[in-house]
Design a protein around this motif. Structure first.
Motif, mmCIF file in Angstrom:
data_model
loop_
_atom_site.group_PDB
_atom_site.id
_atom_site.type_symbol
_atom_site.label_atom_id
_atom_site.label_comp_id
_atom_site.label_asym_id
_atom_site.label_seq_id
_atom_site.Cartn_x
_atom_site.Cartn_y
_atom_site.Cartn_z
ATOM 1 N N SER A 14 0.854 -1.190 0.000
ATOM 2 C CA SER A 14 0.000 0.000 0.000
ATOM 3 C C SER A 14 0.891 1.240 0.000
ATOM 4 O O SER A 14 2.023 1.195 0.476
ATOM 5 N N PRO A 15 0.387 2.347 -0.518
ATOM 6 C CA PRO A 15 1.216 3.547 -0.595
ATOM 7 C C PRO A 15 1.586 4.125 0.768
ATOM 8 O O PRO A 15 2.602 4.808 0.891
ATOM 9 N N GLU A 16 0.802 3.838 1.788
ATOM 10 C CA GLU A 16 1.079 4.391 3.115
ATOM 11 C C GLU A 16 2.013 3.522 3.938
ATOM 12 O O GLU A 16 2.438 3.919 5.025
ATOM 13 N N GLN A 17 2.354 2.358 3.435
ATOM 14 C CA GLN A 17 3.251 1.461 4.153
ATOM 15 C C GLN A 17 4.644 2.092 4.228
ATOM 16 O O GLN A 17 5.062 2.819 3.332
ATOM 17 N N SER A 18 5.357 1.800 5.302
ATOM 18 C CA SER A 18 6.704 2.360 5.437
ATOM 19 C C SER A 18 7.633 1.709 4.415
ATOM 20 O O SER A 18 7.470 0.546 4.043
ATOM 21 N N LEU A 19 8.596 2.481 3.984
ATOM 22 C CA LEU A 19 9.576 1.966 3.033
ATOM 23 C C LEU A 19 10.361 0.826 3.658
ATOM 24 O O LEU A 19 10.674 -0.163 2.988
ATOM 25 N N ALA A 20 10.650 0.924 4.935
ATOM 26 C CA ALA A 20 11.391 -0.136 5.638
ATOM 27 C C ALA A 20 10.632 -1.464 5.571
ATOM 28 O O ALA A 20 11.230 -2.517 5.317
ATOM 29 N N ASP A 21 9.312 -1.438 5.779
ATOM 30 C CA ASP A 21 8.511 -2.663 5.703
ATOM 31 C C ASP A 21 8.485 -3.220 4.287
ATOM 32 O O ASP A 21 8.554 -4.432 4.083
ATOM 33 N N ALA A 22 8.381 -2.331 3.295
ATOM 34 C CA ALA A 22 8.381 -2.768 1.904
ATOM 35 C C ALA A 22 9.711 -3.437 1.556
ATOM 36 O O ALA A 22 9.738 -4.486 0.893
ATOM 37 N N LEU A 23 10.810 -2.855 2.012
ATOM 38 C CA LEU A 23 12.131 -3.433 1.757
ATOM 39 C C LEU A 23 12.282 -4.797 2.423
ATOM 40 O O LEU A 23 12.890 -5.709 1.853
ATOM 41 N N LYS A 24 11.727 -4.920 3.609
ATOM 42 C CA LYS A 24 11.775 -6.209 4.306
ATOM 43 C C LYS A 24 11.051 -7.273 3.486
ATOM 44 O O LYS A 24 11.552 -8.389 3.321
ATOM 45 N N THR A 25 9.891 -6.942 2.955
ATOM 46 C CA THR A 25 9.134 -7.874 2.109
ATOM 47 C C THR A 25 9.947 -8.250 0.875
ATOM 48 O O THR A 25 10.026 -9.430 0.506
ATOM 49 N N MET A 26 10.549 -7.250 0.229
ATOM 50 C CA MET A 26 11.336 -7.516 -0.975
ATOM 51 C C MET A 26 12.512 -8.433 -0.661
ATOM 52 O O MET A 26 12.804 -9.364 -1.429
ATOM 53 N N ALA A 27 13.173 -8.202 0.450
ATOM 54 C CA ALA A 27 14.319 -9.030 0.832
ATOM 55 C C ALA A 27 13.885 -10.448 1.190
ATOM 56 O O ALA A 27 14.506 -11.424 0.760
ATOM 57 N N GLU A 28 12.809 -10.591 1.970
ATOM 58 C CA GLU A 28 12.339 -11.912 2.381
ATOM 59 C C GLU A 28 11.857 -12.742 1.197
ATOM 60 O O GLU A 28 12.044 -13.956 1.168
ATOM 61 N N ARG A 29 11.221 -12.094 0.235
ATOM 62 C CA ARG A 29 10.663 -12.796 -0.934
ATOM 63 C C ARG A 29 11.645 -12.886 -2.098
ATOM 64 O O ARG A 29 11.324 -13.495 -3.106
ATOM 65 N N ASP A 30 12.813 -12.242 -1.955
ATOM 66 C CA ASP A 30 13.831 -12.206 -3.006
ATOM 67 C C ASP A 30 13.236 -11.699 -4.319
ATOM 68 O O ASP A 30 13.341 -12.330 -5.368
ATOM 69 N N ILE A 31 12.586 -10.535 -4.232
ATOM 70 C CA ILE A 31 11.970 -9.917 -5.405
ATOM 71 C C ILE A 31 12.504 -8.494 -5.563
ATOM 72 O O ILE A 31 12.914 -7.868 -4.600
ATOM 73 N N GLY A 32 12.483 -8.005 -6.787
ATOM 74 C CA GLY A 32 13.041 -6.697 -7.074
ATOM 75 C C GLY A 32 12.018 -5.595 -7.197
ATOM 76 O O GLY A 32 12.381 -4.448 -7.437
ATOM 77 N N SER A 33 10.729 -5.944 -7.039
ATOM 78 C CA SER A 33 9.704 -4.910 -7.177
ATOM 79 C C SER A 33 8.449 -5.285 -6.408
ATOM 80 O O SER A 33 8.198 -6.462 -6.129
ATOM 81 N N LEU A 34 7.688 -4.249 -6.092
ATOM 82 C CA LEU A 34 6.361 -4.413 -5.501
ATOM 83 C C LEU A 34 5.404 -3.508 -6.264
ATOM 84 O O LEU A 34 5.747 -2.366 -6.588
ATOM 85 N N VAL A 35 4.221 -4.008 -6.527
ATOM 86 C CA VAL A 35 3.188 -3.194 -7.162
ATOM 87 C C VAL A 35 2.486 -2.419 -6.051
ATOM 88 O O VAL A 35 2.104 -2.995 -5.030
ATOM 89 N N VAL A 36 2.329 -1.121 -6.244
ATOM 90 C CA VAL A 36 1.677 -0.284 -5.246
ATOM 91 C C VAL A 36 0.197 -0.188 -5.613
ATOM 92 O O VAL A 36 -0.153 0.292 -6.692
ATOM 93 N N MET A 37 -0.654 -0.684 -4.710
ATOM 94 C CA MET A 37 -2.096 -0.731 -4.941
ATOM 95 C C MET A 37 -2.812 0.115 -3.897
ATOM 96 O O MET A 37 -2.428 0.125 -2.730
ATOM 97 N N ASP A 38 -3.846 0.826 -4.351
ATOM 98 C CA ASP A 38 -4.671 1.616 -3.455
ATOM 99 C C ASP A 38 -6.134 1.387 -3.824
ATOM 100 O O ASP A 38 -6.537 1.718 -4.948
#
Length: 155
Positions: free
Chosen positions: A18-42
């Motif tokens: 989500s757009p309001e999620q912290s960047l730190a949390d988004a980075l954690k998800t990317m690192a845990e899932r070994d992915i290079g991108s997240l789609v931002v949905m609202d």
């Protein structure tokens, strides 16, 4: 070949933020899932993409820290998109022009998946390998004496 062919092989796992999620949390998800991108949905709509490119720019701009940044403040709010019917050659051209590594795939406003430049390159190489194998098999199985039956003219 079309984008739908890549999605069929790749599968339908999607990771969104989500757009309001912290960047730190988004980075954690990317690192845990070994992915290079997240789609931002609202509210069910795609409003942006978060890739490591945007993250690096934000971290460098913040003195090397993630800080209190939100996804909205960092994301690409005008990402390239395509449809499942888009030809792979067109996707490749679009990605090269914009230096994009990831592209959301939409059917109208419904997110169908995300393809990466790696996915596109792999699809092209696999297609070329198949074509090469077929051509080699065709040449190997060429009927003997075929070239002798072709009429020749002399001057």
């Amino acid at each position: 070949m079309k984008v739908a062919d890549i999605l069929r092989v790749k599968g339908g796992t999607l990771f969104t933020v989500s757009p309001e999620q912290s960047l730190a949390d988004a980075l954690k998800t990317m690192a845990e899932r070994d992915i290079g991108s997240l789609v931002v949905m609202d509210h069910g709509d795609l409003i942006g993409m978060l890739t490591f490119r945007e993250v690096i720019v934000a971290v460098v701009g913040n003195g090397g820290n993630v800080g209190a940044s939100t996804v909205r403040g960092v994301m690409d709010d005008h990402p390239l998109t395509c449809t499942p019917d888009t030809e792979i050659d067109e996707v490749r051209r679009m990605m090269l022009e914009r230096h994009a590594r990831y592209m959301p795939v939409l059917t109208q406003r419904t997110l169908m998946g995300v393809i990466s430049f790696y996915d596109v390159a792999k699809a092209v190489v696999d297609s070329q390998d198949f074509e090469n194998r077929m051509l080699k098999a065709y040449i190997r199985d060429w009927p003997a004496g075929e070239e002798e039956s072709t009429p020749q003219t002399t001057l």
